[in-house]
Design an enzyme around this catalytic site. Sequence first.
Site, PDB file in Angstrom:
ATOM      1  N   MET A  30      -9.879   4.092   3.358  1.00 28.10           N
ATOM      2  CA  MET A  30     -10.770   2.590   3.381  1.00 28.10           C
ATOM      3  C   MET A  30     -11.705   2.739   4.629  1.00 28.10           C
ATOM      4  SD  MET A  30      -7.867  -0.346   2.183  1.00 28.10           S
ATOM      5  CE  MET A  30      -7.056  -0.273   3.706  1.00 28.10           C
ATOM      6  N   GLY A  31     -12.007   3.825   4.914  1.00 28.62           N
ATOM      7  CA  GLY A  31     -12.761   4.023   6.091  1.00 28.62           C
ATOM      8  C   GLY A  31     -12.253   3.765   7.308  1.00 28.62           C
ATOM      9  N   HIS A  34     -10.235   8.311  11.428  1.00 26.39           N
ATOM     10  CA  HIS A  34      -9.654   8.825  12.557  1.00 26.39           C
ATOM     11  C   HIS A  34      -9.070  10.271  12.384  1.00 26.39           C
ATOM     12  CE1 HIS A  34      -6.045   7.873  10.523  1.00 26.39           C
ATOM     13  NE2 HIS A  34      -6.462   6.527  10.397  1.00 26.39           N
ATOM     14  N   GLY A  36      -6.343  11.512  11.667  1.00 27.35           N
ATOM     15  CA  GLY A  36      -5.537  11.524  10.594  1.00 27.35           C
ATOM     16  C   GLY A  36      -6.258  11.753   9.094  1.00 27.35           C
ATOM     17  N   HIS A  37      -7.483  11.127   8.981  1.00 26.29           N
ATOM     18  CA  HIS A  37      -8.235  11.454   7.930  1.00 26.29           C
ATOM     19  C   HIS A  37      -9.118  12.816   7.664  1.00 26.29           C
ATOM     20  CE1 HIS A  37      -8.624   6.586   8.182  1.00 26.29           C
ATOM     21  NE2 HIS A  37      -7.966   7.148   6.855  1.00 26.29           N
ATOM     22  N   LYS A 149       2.204   9.323   6.066  1.00 24.71           N
ATOM     23  CA  LYS A 149       2.389   8.110   6.886  1.00 24.71           C
ATOM     24  C   LYS A 149       2.869   7.057   6.234  1.00 24.71           C
ATOM     25  CE  LYS A 149       0.717   4.856   9.910  1.00 24.71           C
ATOM     26  NZ  LYS A 149       0.200   3.745   8.761  1.00 24.71           N
ATOM     27  N   SER A 185      -3.270   5.594  13.063  1.00 31.87           N
ATOM     28  CA  SER A 185      -3.722   4.520  11.809  1.00 31.87           C
ATOM     29  C   SER A 185      -5.069   3.741  12.400  1.00 31.87           C
ATOM     30  CB  SER A 185      -2.687   3.565  11.857  1.00 31.87           C
ATOM     31  OG  SER A 185      -2.883   2.467  11.498  1.00 31.87           O
ATOM     32  N   ARG A 187      -5.501   0.942  12.044  1.00 30.71           N
ATOM     33  CA  ARG A 187      -5.126  -0.299  12.758  1.00 30.71           C
ATOM     34  C   ARG A 187      -4.718  -0.492  14.221  1.00 30.71           C
ATOM     35  NH1 ARG A 187      -2.923  -1.499   7.076  1.00 30.71           N
ATOM     36  NH2 ARG A 187      -4.365  -3.302   6.394  1.00 30.71           N
TER      37      ARG A 187
HETATM   38  O1  PAF Z   1      -4.158   4.567   1.939  1.00 33.97           O
HETATM   39  C1  PAF Z   1      -5.241   3.957   1.805  1.00 33.97           C
HETATM   40  O2  PAF Z   1      -6.294   4.163   2.750  1.00 33.97           O
HETATM   41  C2  PAF Z   1      -5.594   3.259   0.784  1.00 33.97           C
HETATM   42  O3  PAF Z   1      -4.390   2.442   0.629  1.00 33.97           O
HETATM   43  C3  PAF Z   1      -6.141   3.867  -0.320  1.00 33.97           C
HETATM   44  C4  PAF Z   1      -5.066   5.073  -0.921  1.00 33.97           C
HETATM   45  C5  PAF Z   1      -7.434   4.610  -0.042  1.00 33.97           C
HETATM   46  C6  PAF Z   1      -6.330   2.909  -1.450  1.00 33.97           C
HETATM   47  O4  PAF Z   1      -7.000   2.099  -1.504  1.00 33.97           O
END
Ligand code: PAF
Length: 283
Positions: A30-31, A34, A36-37, A149, A185, A187
């Site tokens: 969801m953008g 960080h 983690g991504h 996570k 995260s 958040r």
């Molecule tokens: O984990 C997330 O960021 C969201 O739940 C996902 C998997 C991109 C679905 O919107």
Amino acid sequence: MQTLTDPVEMQTISEKLRLGRQLIGVVMTMGALHEGHISLIKLARKEAGTVILTIFVNPTQFGPNEDFHRYPRPFEQDAALARSAGVDYLFAPEAGAIYPEGFSTAVSCSGISDLFEGEKRPGHFSGVATVVTKLLQITRPHIAVFGEKDAQQLAVIRRLVSDLNIAVKVVAAPTMREQSGLAVSSRNIYLTAEQRESAGAIWRALQHAGERIAAGETGLTALAEATSTMIAGESGFTIDYVAFVDEETFMPAERAVKGRSYRILAAVFAGSVRLIDNACFVA
Ligand code: PAF
């Protein structure tokens, strides 16, 4: 890196890549990217020749009192990070492209979605399952990487992929942690520096639970309670839930059986910020 917003265009590119025998890996986000991504993107890079990153703040997985409107959307920064992490295609549709006028289908995954996050956030997993199914159809990947996570989300996605015979390999990526142990995260930016430090208590308590299981403790209900008390005592945060599930079924587990794997799940409020974390142990 090519950026796309049109689902049909994305799907056409993916189909062409598949015809060219390219292995496609997708990372859905969801953008507010960080580290983690970035670790998910790196894992996808290892497994696939072409990496697609999706950025879509999915309205249907947010409750009415949740942070959909204030969810961070630093798109330019995200695109730069994606490019330097080696993403080939960035798919970032508008809400109207994913949920056009008249959209009326929902994917729901009962049982596994009923408790914990599903109970606390009604409708959340149906929103996740619907958008993940759509994004899998649009990006047509061979491999999809999701973070451990969000353990219940991962279990829901594995279930729907199996139940709907979607031909994709779901790969779990380990949770990245801050110095304090707090799970990385998007958040976390809502936390004060002090809360960020105190939040390390969550991971310490989960690890402590693992040590007790390794030492032969089998009463998981009592152990979840002790873990909850430890988190609250050390951090001052309010506990939403702490519970064990069987790793295979994701159903609540009360007593550990030697040789089986169990996951402890924790959700806590640091002020108004809700944090989740988990850890898996073999009894
Ligand atoms: O984990 C997330 O960021 C969201 O739940 C996902 C998997 C991109 C679905 O919107």
